[in-house]
Scaffold this motif. Structure first.
Motif, PDB file in Angstrom:
ATOM      1  N   LYS A   1      53.657  64.453  43.202  1.00 36.50           N
ATOM      2  CA  LYS A   1      52.248  64.205  42.872  1.00 36.50           C
ATOM      3  C   LYS A   1      51.717  65.238  41.893  1.00 36.50           C
ATOM      4  O   LYS A   1      50.823  64.964  41.090  1.00 36.50           O
ATOM      5  CB  LYS A   1      51.412  64.234  44.155  1.00 36.50           C
ATOM      6  CG  LYS A   1      50.056  63.568  44.012  1.00 36.50           C
ATOM      7  CD  LYS A   1      49.440  63.296  45.366  1.00 36.50           C
ATOM      8  CE  LYS A   1      48.194  62.425  45.211  1.00 36.50           C
ATOM      9  NZ  LYS A   1      47.642  62.047  46.529  1.00 36.50           N
TER      10      LYS A   1
ATOM     11  N   ASN B   1      52.859  58.555  50.687  1.00 37.93           N
ATOM     12  CA  ASN B   1      52.521  59.425  49.542  1.00 37.93           C
ATOM     13  C   ASN B   1      53.754  59.731  48.705  1.00 37.93           C
ATOM     14  O   ASN B   1      53.704  59.711  47.471  1.00 37.93           O
ATOM     15  CB  ASN B   1      51.891  60.721  50.059  1.00 37.93           C
ATOM     16  CG  ASN B   1      51.589  61.698  48.926  1.00 37.93           C
ATOM     17  OD1 ASN B   1      50.863  61.374  47.992  1.00 37.93           O
ATOM     18  ND2 ASN B   1      52.174  62.889  49.004  1.00 37.93           N
TER      19      ASN B   1
ATOM     20  N   SER C   1      54.093  58.470  44.913  1.00 37.72           N
ATOM     21  CA  SER C   1      54.179  59.527  43.882  1.00 37.72           C
ATOM     22  C   SER C   1      55.447  59.377  43.039  1.00 37.72           C
ATOM     23  O   SER C   1      55.420  59.565  41.824  1.00 37.72           O
ATOM     24  CB  SER C   1      54.145  60.911  44.537  1.00 37.72           C
ATOM     25  OG  SER C   1      52.940  61.094  45.247  1.00 37.72           O
TER      26      SER C   1
ATOM     27  N   TYR D   1      55.443  58.494  39.044  1.00 42.69           N
ATOM     28  CA  TYR D   1      56.094  59.447  38.139  1.00 42.69           C
ATOM     29  C   TYR D   1      56.803  58.724  37.002  1.00 42.69           C
ATOM     30  O   TYR D   1      56.827  59.173  35.861  1.00 42.69           O
ATOM     31  CB  TYR D   1      57.080  60.303  38.939  1.00 42.69           C
ATOM     32  CG  TYR D   1      57.686  61.452  38.171  1.00 42.69           C
ATOM     33  CD1 TYR D   1      56.912  62.539  37.792  1.00 42.69           C
ATOM     34  CD2 TYR D   1      59.033  61.467  37.836  1.00 42.69           C
ATOM     35  CE1 TYR D   1      57.459  63.608  37.097  1.00 42.69           C
ATOM     36  CE2 TYR D   1      59.595  62.524  37.145  1.00 42.69           C
ATOM     37  CZ  TYR D   1      58.790  63.591  36.779  1.00 42.69           C
ATOM     38  OH  TYR D   1      59.326  64.641  36.077  1.00 42.69           O
TER      39      TYR D   1
END
Length: 1144
Positions: free
Chosen positions: A99, A160, A164, A168
């Motif tokens: 993140k 999460n 993330s 990316y």
């Protein structure tokens, strides 16, 4: 013989070059106990344990990122059989890492995630772990308390992590399929855990996991379609800019250019962002490589030529060893090896005064006529290094030890590589979806929208310039704006001001004297007063440091919340606002981390510096027998030397041993060695090198003894009849001769170190005292190489550690700088520094960018300064003055490289505003520029009230002559002696008319002429403070009186760049009250249509001729016509012209 030397080093934070004092490394300094080297933290060689992992899981980015970027034990965990609690903590940690990392940035942690995490199979282990959770027995829960203490948090951490990773980007279809399986399993696992273990997980989790799964599946489908399309229609392009090197290779430099170059598109749009980046990258790259290629090809045709075009050649250099310099590690290069071998004097300090071998300059090394090339850039070239013929360089890639055994030809590019390197690197790392202002820069959209941060309800307020009150108005409703008078602007300034504030992409053209800098400051001030800019400062970019200083000083009247990046500011007012000064004022949460990393690096650096000190002793001094004893060998056999009053290595090397040397011993003889063994009982060979002779020591000894001799010879208190006195003088003189002889021998052999050490012939004689002097030195140098090799092995052990910690320190430095810079409202930087610190620019996320001097900057430099967070771009400049300075003439003219982004936008009809009222020049000066350069340029009433120039009948005059310019072989510049003398004589006369030095500027069009005028100006005491410079360096400046030398005058009617409209424009628009030109108008108007117009206008104003008319200030009706230098030099008698008294 304690002594210190000064050297340059790079500041830890931003690359600023600063001076520091470093103690001498000589063995002959006072004996001071050296503290033991500090212990360095051992590098982890096995996976970390749970306690360490738990501690790491409590950290947050960016501290977490920095901690893990140099902790191999953490990444080793991925290769182990992971248990429950380990997996839970790793899910949390990797979620935070993904993140926090920007995929556009090339960071170490990003590299580790791509190479270590994504290839580790962790996702499959996580999937298996998730599938087993619903079936876990109650008794087994205590083995996995990190999960069961907070089940819902774990599942949200999994969500999460997966989200993330997906955001990316840059993943293969196969990786996305694995990720999708984990997401699906997380949903199933959560539902199972709720059913089997009566845990509660919120509906929000299921909604988000479903949405993520849908997005990933869509991305997989899109990837499949793209792959099918690409496999059938597109093949990878080897000539794409993505595949081109930034440093040159053989193919780039020999023969014709292999990369296809096409002209900059100045009319119309580019087909895509990829097309735009590719074209701009290749043009900029060729601008750097083209002149270098031409220079090398011409050199190969005629290597014996004294001076070479575009390059500087150093025929014989050697790469000596690894070298610690500027807090970085590079290689030491001997650029004076040829002089050393021929035993001539060595001193290369002249390079420092001629802009040669500057930090960042590109160097090429070749030993086979450029068939193989090593690329490097200058790391350090301080005066102490140059004095002894050395520089430090940083190679583009790591080189093998084989480079130390060869002699190279070194070529330095005259094109300064550093700015090219930085901009090309930014372009190569650019993403297609992140190009700022794409619809204008690439698609050339003519209509500009309002900035995204403005709405129809946004109100601006300003200070009424005519009354002392505030005026508020809706900024986007231009019908409700106050009058221009309320802002203190003329109509054209007001139109441009309104346009800049209400359009997200604004271009403002400001001809000479129209107040474009004033307007730019006004625009910036209004934005600062009405927009919060909290945490996202306004970015001000200028091409030159001078313009940046000028702009910032204007903004200081509105806010002092500014920071200036870079160390080249000349403004005393701005010193407190420099980034270096600001760091000390602001407390940063990363300061302790910086101190920790810096301490680590300094420990490594200290060890490496100490090792380098010992290596330098080997190169500059003679090593003591105690140190070198175990390395001395004849062939494979060791030997020992006899003991003398001095160090026995000196007696042996210099050949002054006793004649009875037959009883010397070798390790193979059976002589009685009892006494010898006792002699060396206390020998302890270690890294500490002891020395016994050096050039520095010898010279000081000689100087001291010669002073003693002088005292004995000339001291009146000495009885010269005494035998002791004569013996003392004789003894001292013999000792001086003795040391001089040794010094000569020492210098001779040390100069040939490299040649001698390469000779492998083994002497037949085994007795060391029967060897010739040459053979002794060969053996000594072989032993020396063995010592140096051991030291270099130890040095190289610390290289990787140094580079790794240095990378982390730079990352922390950027974090600290971003914290400091985000705390202010205005950040100011030059275009070159903006590209160099692109990582910092990305972190700032500046929404508003103002670019001054935008027409003078190559397009690529401006685009490299921007980030995808830019919402409002304002370009201010004038393309009819100075254009970008391309290095390659053909690219500038035939490939449109000299067309800036600013000019390209105006050519394409992108909405722009032009200022039309000038406040600098007399109205008659303006007529030289209109209409031939500008269609319209009005004069403000203030310029009509200028006083006449004292001592001159005309305020504007062109002295035309027919004297040819000077012809100089091997010079790329030009000069004209007659014009130089006229300029100085007229300036000297005007100084006598009571004008201050600061009121007069002498301008010229060529550097050669400027240098020549400065040289002969030393004969005129009144002109010592008069500014003498070239036109290109005077853009944006003005003065009351300007004297211009145009230089070009030849029978070929060749006027070079004097035919360029933009240079003519700058040259003719610097003067306010008086303007005097010297040139050959016949040649100028023969070669240029513009000069023909100027000639006609001068004739119309009766302001051209071969006589300058002087006017007496006391007697206004008295005029003296001067046509030669003698007349103007002798025109005054007292305060009057010499003719005044003759007619009275």
């Amino acid at each position: 013989m304690s002594e210190t030397t000064k050297s340059l080093r790079i500041d830890w934070f931003d690359g600023t070059v600063i001076e520091e004092t470093r103690p001498s490394t000589s063995q002959f300094t006072e004996d001071v106990e050296t503290p033991p080297p500090p212990k360095l933290q051992e590098c982890e060689k096995k996976p970390i344990g749970f306690k360490r992992l738990y501690d790491i899981s409590q950290l947050v980015p960016p501290i977490l990122n920095l901690e893990l970027s140099n902790r191999p034990g953490f990444w080793s965990l991925l290769d182990t059989d992971l248990k429950g609690d380990f997996i839970v903590l790793l899910v949390k940690i990797f979620g935070l890492l993904y993140k926090s990392v920007d995929p556009k940035e090339k960071s170490k942690i990003g590299f580790l995630l791509r190479t270590k995490f994504e290839k580790s199979g962790f996702l499959m282990k996580l999937r298996t772990y998730l599938s087993d959770l619903p079936r876990v027995k109650i008794v087994d829960k205590k083995m996995n308390m990190q999960l069961w203490n907070d089940v819902e948090s774990f599942y949200f951490n999994v969500l999460n992590l997966c989200e993330s990773i997906f955001r990316y980007g840059g993943h293969t279809k196969e990786f996305l399929e694995d990720l999708c399986k984990v997401v699906e399993m997380a949903e199933i696992s959560a539902s199972g855990v709720e059913d089997e273990h009566t845990e509660t997980i919120s509906e929000k989790f299921y909604e988000q996991i479903y949405n993520l799964k849908t997005e990933i599946l869509k991305s997989i489908m899109d990837n499949s379609e793209e792959e099918t399309s690409e496999s059938s229609t597109v093949r990878p392009d080897p000539n794409s800019f993505r595949n081109l090197n930034i440093f040159p290779n053989k193919e780039d430099l020999l023969g014709e250019n292999k990369v296809e170059i096409v002209p900059n598109i100045i009319n119309g749009a580019y087909s895509s962002v990829e097309h735009y980046l590719d074209l701009q990258f290749k043009l900029l790259r060729e601008d750097c490589f083209g002149p270098l290629r031409e220079g090398i090809c011409k050199y190969l045709k005629n290597p014996s030529k004294r001076r070479h075009e575009n390059i500087r050649v150093y025929p014989k250099v050697r790469i000596i060893r690894t070298y610690v310099s500027n807090n970085k590690v590079g290689h030491l290069v001997d650029i004076a090896w040829a002089e050393r071998v021929s035993n001539t004097s060595v001193d290369c300090r002249k390079c420092a005064y001629s802009k040669r071998l500057m930090f960042g300059s590109l160097l090429l090394f070749t030993s086979d006529n450029f068939q193989n090339i090593l690329c490097a850039s200058v790391l350090d070239s301080n005066l102490d290094l140059l004095k002894y013929g050395y520089i430090a360089v940083s190679f583009e890639s790591c080189e093998s030890t084989a480079v130390f055994s060869q002699t190279y030809l070194m070529v330095e590019s005259e094109i300064f590589f550093e700015p090219y390197h930085r901009v090309l690197k930014v372009f190569k790392e650019s993403r297609y979806d992140s190009l700022p202002m794409k619809k204008y820069i690439v698609e050339v959209q003519k209509e500009s929208s309002a900035p995204a941060y403005l709405t129809p309800e946004t109100m601006y307020s300003i200070q009424n310039s005519s009354k002392n009150d505030e005026i508020s108005f809706p900024v986007l409703d231009t019908n409700q704006w106050p009058s221009p008078q309320s802002f203190g602007l003329d109509q054209s300034q007001f139109d441009a001001y309104k346009f800049a504030l209400t359009r997200e992409f604004a271009v403002i053209q400001g001809p000479p004297g129209t107040g474009k800098t004033y307007l730019g400051v006004k625009i910036a001030s209004t934005i600062l007063k009405n927009v919060s800019l909290e945490g996202t400062p306004m970015l001000v970019i200028c091409y030159t440091n001078h313009a940046l200083d000028q702009f910032l000083e204007g903004i200081l009247n509105v806010t002092d919340s500014i920071v200036r990046l870079g160390s080249q500011s000349k403004s005393k007012i701005l010193e407190p606002y420099n980034l270096n000064a600001m760091r000390t004022k602001i407390k940063c949460k990363f300061s302790y981390l910086y101190a920790k990393k810096r301490s680590e690096l300094e420990k490594i650096f200290k060890i490496m510096t100490d090792l380098q000190t010992e290596i330098e002793k080997c190169e500059k001094e003679i090593i003591s027998y105690k140190t070198i004893k175990k390395y001395l060998k004849i062939g494979e056999d060791s030997f020992e030397l006899k003991k003398f009053d001095e160090d026995c290595i000196l007696t042996w090397l210099f050949g002054h041993s006793d004649q009875s040397s037959d009883d010397s011993v070798t390790s193979d003889e059976n002589n009685d060695l009892e006494d010898w063994e006792k002699q060396f009982d206390e020998v302890d060979v270690s890294d500490k090198i002891e020395t016994c002779f050096s050039e520095q020591w010898a010279l000081k000894e000689i100087e001291s003894m010669e002073k003693s001799i002088q005292c004995l010879l000339f001291d009146d208190n000495v009885n010269r009849e005494q035998i002791e006195w004569k013996n003392m003088v004789h003894k001292l003189q013999n000792q001086v001769d003795f040391i001089k002889k040794r010094l000569g021998c020492f210098k001779n052999y040390m100069a040939k170190t490299h040649v001698i050490s390469k000779e492998n012939e083994i002497p037949k004689e085994q007795n060391p005292y029967k060897l010739t002097i040459d053979e002794r030195w060969k053996i000594y140098f072989a032993a020396l190489e063995a010592i140096k090799e051991n030291l270099m092995m130890k040095m190289n052990k610390y290289l990787n550690q140094h580079n790794s910690v240095n990378e982390e320190l730079e990352e922390v430095s950027t974090l600290i700088d971003s914290e400091v810079v985000k705390s202010v409202r205005v950040v100011a930087v030059t275009t070159t520094l903006a590209a160099r610190r692109h990582d910092l620019m990305n972190r700032l996320q500046c929404p508003i960018v103002i670019v001054e001097e935008a027409a003078e900057v190559l397009e690529a430099h401006i685009v490299a300064s921007l980030t995808d967070k830019c919402q409002h771009l304002i370009l201010i400049g004038d393309h009819k003055q100075l254009r970008p300075n391309a290095a390659h003439y053909e690219l500038a003219k035939n490939y449109n490289l000299e067309i800036s982004l600013f000019e390209r936008m105006i050519r394409n009809g992108v909405h722009a505003r032009t200022l039309t009222t000038q406040r600098r020049m007399r109205a008659n000066f303006v007529k030289l520029l209109v209409p031939v350069i500008y269609d319209r340029l009005d004069s403000h009433p203030t310029v009509l009230s200028y006083p006449n120039v004292r001592g001159m009948r005309n305020t504007l005059f062109f002295y035309t002559h027919d004297a040819w310019e000077d012809s100089e072989e091997d010079s790329w510049s030009h000069k004209n002696t007659l014009e130089a003398k006229w300029c100085l004589s007229l300036a000297n006369y005007l100084r006598k008319m009571k004008y201050d030095s600061k009121d007069i500027t002498i301008l010229t069009t060529y550097n050669g002429q400027a240098t020549f005028i400065k040289e002969i100006s030393k004969r005129f005491p009144l002109l010592q403070d008069v500014k003498i410079t070239v036109v290109d360096n005077y853009q944006g400046e003005e003065n009351r009186i300007v004297i211009l030398s145009l230089v070009r005058s030849n029978r070929h009617d060749n006027i070079g760049f004097l035919a360029a409209a933009n240079r003519i424009c700058v040259a003719l628009s610097r003067a306010k009250e008086g303007f005097y030109m010297f040139g050959n108008m016949s040649v100028l108007r023969s070669a240029s249509q513009i000069w023909r117009h100027i000639h006609n206008e001068l004739v119309a104003q009766n302001a051209i001729g071969k006589e300058i008319v002087l006017q007496c200030e006391q007697h206004k009706d008295k005029h003296l016509h001067v046509s030669n230098l003698e007349d103007i030099d002798n025109c005054l008698k007292g305060s009057c012209l010499r003719i005044c008294n003759q007619t009275e």
